[in-house]
Design an enzyme around this catalytic site. Structure first.
Site, PDB file in Angstrom:
ATOM      1  N   SER A  81       3.087  -7.138   4.060  1.00  0.00           N
ATOM      2  CA  SER A  81       3.359  -5.802   4.603  1.00  0.00           C
ATOM      3  C   SER A  81       2.222  -4.801   4.463  1.00  0.00           C
ATOM      4  O   SER A  81       2.219  -3.778   5.136  1.00  0.00           O
ATOM      5  CB  SER A  81       4.629  -5.219   3.968  1.00  0.00           C
ATOM      6  OG  SER A  81       5.757  -5.733   4.620  1.00  0.00           O
ATOM      7  N   LYS A 114       3.743   5.262   1.138  1.00  0.00           N
ATOM      8  CA  LYS A 114       4.810   4.657   1.923  1.00  0.00           C
ATOM      9  C   LYS A 114       6.160   5.185   1.445  1.00  0.00           C
ATOM     10  O   LYS A 114       6.359   5.375   0.237  1.00  0.00           O
ATOM     11  CB  LYS A 114       4.738   3.129   1.757  1.00  0.00           C
ATOM     12  CG  LYS A 114       5.592   2.322   2.711  1.00  0.00           C
ATOM     13  CD  LYS A 114       5.340   0.826   2.484  1.00  0.00           C
ATOM     14  CE  LYS A 114       6.173  -0.055   3.378  1.00  0.00           C
ATOM     15  NZ  LYS A 114       5.899  -1.494   3.171  1.00  0.00           N
ATOM     16  N   SER A 129       5.083  -4.060   7.194  1.00  0.00           N
ATOM     17  CA  SER A 129       5.900  -2.874   7.316  1.00  0.00           C
ATOM     18  C   SER A 129       5.203  -1.571   6.915  1.00  0.00           C
ATOM     19  O   SER A 129       5.771  -0.503   7.123  1.00  0.00           O
ATOM     20  CB  SER A 129       7.153  -3.041   6.455  1.00  0.00           C
ATOM     21  OG  SER A 129       6.806  -3.152   5.097  1.00  0.00           O
TER      22      SER A 129
END
Lengths: 495, 515
Positions: A183, A79, A159
């Protein structure tokens, strides 16, 4: 050969050791997939040249029988809120659009040390503030399960949506996400992959650009529980550079084959309060089905109560915004990151930099957080939220007297359409999306989301398992047990 | 740069100066409190591995954390905790078994994170108390004891430095994150002399336990003073905060000035404003720095990246440092030394205070006494008067002394045993403090400076002097008592100050009487 990427790490590692495939081919394949899947927008940066270089290094190691670990040569994604040395780390924001860290996050370093090959940095909501991967300056990440609709596309969840999609599409075997209120688990749930949120303190946060320091944990997204264990074994354990990482030796988790696992007399709780109004009937049915299934398999399944669950989301929201307002204070355009072209005064430079560098969601949270932290409001909001946080943690402590594990939904339904999702503002959407996931972060306990089946629409439906602190071995064993029974039809198996 | 001159302490008899305290003291009550920032003696910063070396090239002592690079985390420096606990114990504070770190938010270019990590809610230590001597020769007739309470002691980060040019501001982060101990004293003091005495005592203590260099000129010790005045029986007045005080005497002068300024303001019907004022050490006055009308809300928040700081003590053995072990290692502190010098060694209160004020002289004193049996009072007297005169004359500091302490002991030995007189002692000291190649006895020998104590030799000398000064003798005999001094002077001159003057005094009197 294409199918290699759709398998699991253990199998691939064996093929690499045997020499029936090599890492250069494997990484090239992975990079090819990244190009093919560009339509879903999982990556902010594809690290092609670095990946090729590392695949060559790895290839040499295999030839000289000196592979570093099972992960050597295995393509992974990270990420884009984890710092990677010499590779830009944007947090999907204008503020850090050109930020190139000079150091690796501990999680990244440990993966690289194990030989894993980074193929790209994945998309997210700006500074991980969101649950859709829709608020990125690089555009939204799309769900892969149903595409090309006239109504638009389904969201990936967030996310860590980019990481979930990278794994679901078979572009890589594993991806690192972060999990502050769900997330990692949320996009795992919507994309049909395994998403682990480890115990707070088990995995170092150094180099993870913080959202809420007291809740952030690096998360793991994989297609199988076994792959998740391999990655966890690589990244977990004390880091002297993170004072909140737990200073005790981490014992590598070894799960027996699924058919050797037994859940006889395992006490599993069904917390009633997780059954909220907005829960879809399909998720409810899935929840019931699995509870019954586990009971049939010999587990003791019982209803439990966690009375403070409903207060968790509002407290989570307050604490989140307070820490956000503080953590974001460093983005002033002086030492690093974006700097506005404004030289009339230092204050104006700050203001303009922050106005342009942050999106509305970030700015709103900063303003709200600063409001809560004002000395006249502190007790009313922050202190009170901390007290409720304690009650929520107590709920978990108490429930472990009755059961060993909890089974809950991860998300309230299957993935929403982008246009439906953005019809609500970020705050309301998060309150819905994070309902079942964020109490875990408030308490620090570990949880894993596992895909169970497809909804009528053909989108993944997932459930969440929650355990007590440091119960990852048991948590992942149960996850593996369920995984084996439900035989979820993975996206990569469509091909 | 002005030359600093060392004070020479004429102690016996004591100069009868009267206190220069303002004559308003009957009408006005003065309240003074101090806030002190002491930079901890440590190799690296409070939360990062960067060096704390003073005057390193700009922006070289900077770790990623000090630049607030995203994703970096603080790691507490154990040495700083040790220093904090040690200081707390030396100041009789109650050390908190568990203390917490907080973030204090404000935007400033030289504070990259947008917040300072400090200890606001639950500091490392609270409730201390310090007794100290207030004695400035020339100001106070005699020493007196004062007492100040310490409200709290906390660990915190220093900020960086902004360098403002006409068009740009440059930032140096070398100092950002340097460890500080902040000491908040209760406003228990009444004037600048007390404030200066407190700072002096604090410096002695911190140097003694080696937690701070206390070099005010390097900013290693920063003193802010809060000053207010009120009429007796009335509520406390509005206070002003004084900053930019660069020396111990500056503390005394700044507070004194500010008290007088406030009295002037109030007596002319004005009101004291709550403001921050800077001490201008050249113009010797305080000037407004900024007013506090806009109250900053620092939006304090617990620092989530640092677990609670635990200090082991008593039955609790788990902690970053162990308070009991640290306590056992605290050396003799200044007040204890003064007590010992007065009690065991027999020095006067004044001598013991002044000796303790000068650590270098104190160690010479203690070492010299250890080496040989000499008169301690005489030694103290020589160090504080004769030696200081020499140092002053040569513009030297005790730190510059090259010879070992026993050189002083040896010289005192010679003096005590009548081998040399006080004048010779000074000549010898003047030589050996800068050139220790020859020991005092040898030097006296080589230079032929042994005192002439032989009765017959002295008598012969005196007779010669009388023969050479018949007019003076005549005057003396006519009742001019002063003339005797001239005769003594002539003997001294004739012997190049080597004569035992006490003996000469008797001999001369006898001879003059005989004539």
């Amino acid at each position: 050969m294409d199918k290699v990427l759709y398998g699991n790490i253990k199998m691939t590692s064996r093929l690499l050791v045997e020499g029936s495939i090599n890492t250069i081919d494997l990484i090239n394949l992975s990079l090819k997939k990244a190009v093919e899947n560009k339509k879903y927008n999982p990556f902010i940066t594809v690290t092609q040249s670095e990946a090729l270089q590392h695949s060559e290094d790895s290839c040499k190691r295999y030839i000289s029988k000196g592979a570093k670990s099972e992960l050597d040569g295995i393509p992974i994604a990270i990420k884009d809120n984890f710092c990677t040395r010499n590779i830009r780390t944007t947090c999907a924001s204008k503020m850090l659009e050109n930020f190139i860290p000079t150091y690796n996050a501990t999680v990244c370093q440990r993966l690289f040390d194990a030989g894993a090959v980074l193929i790209g940095k994945t998309n997210l909501d700006q500074f991980a503030m969101g649950s859709g991967t829709v608020d990125s300056i690089y555009g939204p990440t799309k769900n892969v399960w149903i595409g090309n609709l006239k109504e638009g596309f389904y969201i990936s969840g967030g996310s860590s949506g980019g990481s979930a999609v990278a794994v679901a599409t078979g572009t890589c075997f594993a991806a690192i996400g972060s999990d502050t209120g769900g997330s990692t688990r949320n996009p795992a749930s919507y994309c049909g992959v395994v998403g682990l949120k480890p115990t707070y303190g088990l995995v170092s946060r150094l180099g993870l650009i913080p959202l809420v320091n007291s809740m952030d944990v690096p998360g793991i997204l994989t297609r199988t529980v076994d792959d998740c264990v391999i990655v966890l074994n690589t990244i977990a354990g004390f880091d002297p550079k993170d004072s909140t990482s737990v200073n005790r030796p981490f014992k590598k988790i070894r799960l027996p084959p699924a058919n050797k696992l037994s859940i006889k007399n395992l006490k599993i709780g069904i917390p009633l309060e997780y059954h909220c109004d907005s829960l879809s009937s399909e998720v409810l049915d899935t929840w019931n089905d699995i509870a019954q299934l586990l009971e049939k398999e010999g587990a003791i399944v019982k209803k439990v109560s966690m009375p403070h669950t409903q207060y968790s989301i509002v407290c989570y929201s307050i604490l989140n915004q307070c820490e956000v307002s503080s953590n974001m204070a460093r983005y002033d355009g002086i030492e690093f990151g974006f700097r506005a072209n404004e030289e009339s005064s230092t204050e104006k430079l700050y203001a303009e930099t922050r106005k342009i560098g942050f999106n509305e969601v970030v700015r709103n949270r900063i303003i709200a957080g600063n409001y809560f932290l004002l000395s006249r409001n502190y007790d009313k909001y922050f202190t009170k939220a901390m007290k409720v946080r304690r009650l929520i943690a107590n709920d978990f402590d108490n429930v472990w007297n009755e059961v060993q594990m909890l089974l809950t939904p991860t998300t309230l339904g299957d993935a929403p359409l982008y246009k439906d999702f953005i019809s609500k503002n970020n705050r309301d959407q998060c309150a819905l999306q994070d309902y079942c996931t964020q109490p875990v972060n408030m308490a620090g306990v570990p949880a894993v989301s596992i895909p169970i089946k497809l909804s009528q629409k053909g989108l993944p439906l997932s459930l969440q398992l929650i355990g007590r602190n440091f119960s990852e071995p048991m948590l992942l064993a149960l996850a593996k047990y369920i995984e084996n029974i439900v035989q979820f039809p993975h996206f990569v198996n469509k091909f | 740069m002005l030359f600093r001159t060392r004070k020479i302490y004429k102690l016996s008899p004591l100069k009868r100066y009267y206190s220069n305290k303002t004559t308003h003291s009957n009408k006005w009550q003065t309240v003074v409190g101090l806030e002190v920032h002491a930079q901890i003696n440590s190799v690296s910063k409070l939360f990062s591995g960067a060096s704390t070396k003073f005057s390193s090239p700009v922006n070289t002592n900077v770790d990623l954390f000090d630049g607030a690079i995203p994703g970096t985390l603080p790691v507490l420096n154990k040495r700083c905790v040790e220093a904090g606990v040690l200081t707390a114990l030396a100041l009789n504070c109650r050390v908190s078994p568990v203390s917490l770190f907080d973030r204090k938010h404000y935007f400033y270019a030289d504070m990259p994170a947008g917040y300072q990590i400090t200890q606001q809610r639950l500091p490392l230590a609270v409730d201390g108390e310090l007794q100290f001597q207030v004695y400035t020769p020339g100001v106070h007739k005699t020493p007196y004891k004062a007492k100040v309470r310490i409200k709290q002691l906390q660990l915190e980060q220093d900020s960086g430095k902004s360098i403002h040019d006409t068009h740009v501001t440059l930032v140096d982060l070398n100092r950002a994150g340097v460890p500080l101990i902040e000491l908040v004293f209760d406003p228990d003091l009444k004037d600048g002399e007390e404030a200066a005495a407190l700072v002096k005592e604090l410096i002695h203590i911190l140097r003694r336990i080696n937690t701070c260099s206390c070099k005010m000129e390097e900013g290693a010790l920063r003193v802010d003073a809060n000053v207010s005045i009120n009429r007796k029986g009335e509520a406390l007045g509005t206070r002003t905060e004084l900053k930019n005080i660069g020396s111990v005497r500056g503390v005394a002068a700044a507070v004194k000035y500010e008290i007088e300024r406030q009295i002037k303001v109030k007596e002319s019907g004005g009101a004291v404003v709550n403001e921050t004022r800077a001490w201008d050490s050249v113009a010797k006055r305080t000037v407004v720095m900024r007013d506090k009308e806009v109250v900053q809300d620092y939006r304090f928040m617990p620092e989530p990246n640092l677990p609670p700081l635990c200090v082991a003590m008593g039955p609790v053995k788990q902690g970053t440092v162990n308070a009991d072990e640290l306590k056992a290692a605290i050396p003799e502190l200044p007040e204890q030394i003064r007590q010992r010098l007065q009690g065991e060694v027999g020095l006067s209160a004044e001598h013991s205070i002044i000796l303790v004020n000068d650590f270098c002289l104190l160690s010479i004193f203690e070492e010299a006494l250890q080496k040989r049996r000499i008169d301690a009072k005489l030694l103290a007297n020589v160090l504080l008067n004769d030696l200081n005169t020499i140092l002053n004359k040569k513009n030297l500091e005790p730190e510059h002394i090259k010879c070992e302490a026993d050189y002083f002991g040896e010289a005192i030995d010679l003096l005590q045993n009548g081998k040399i007189n006080r004048t010779t002692l000074r000549i010898i000291l003047e030589e050996v403090i800068l050139d220790a190649s020859t020991r005092p006895t040898k030097l006296v020998e080589e230079w032929g400076l042994f005192q002439i104590s032989d009765e017959r030799e002295l008598r012969k000398l005196c007779e010669e002097v009388l023969g050479e000064n018949e007019k003076v003798v005549k005057a003396y005999k006519l009742g001019k008592v002063k003339a005797f001094k001239a005769l003594m002077g002539a003997v001294a001159a004739k012997t190049k100050n080597r004569a035992d003057m006490a003996k000469c005094d008797a001999i001369l009197k006898e001879l003059v009487g005989n004539k």
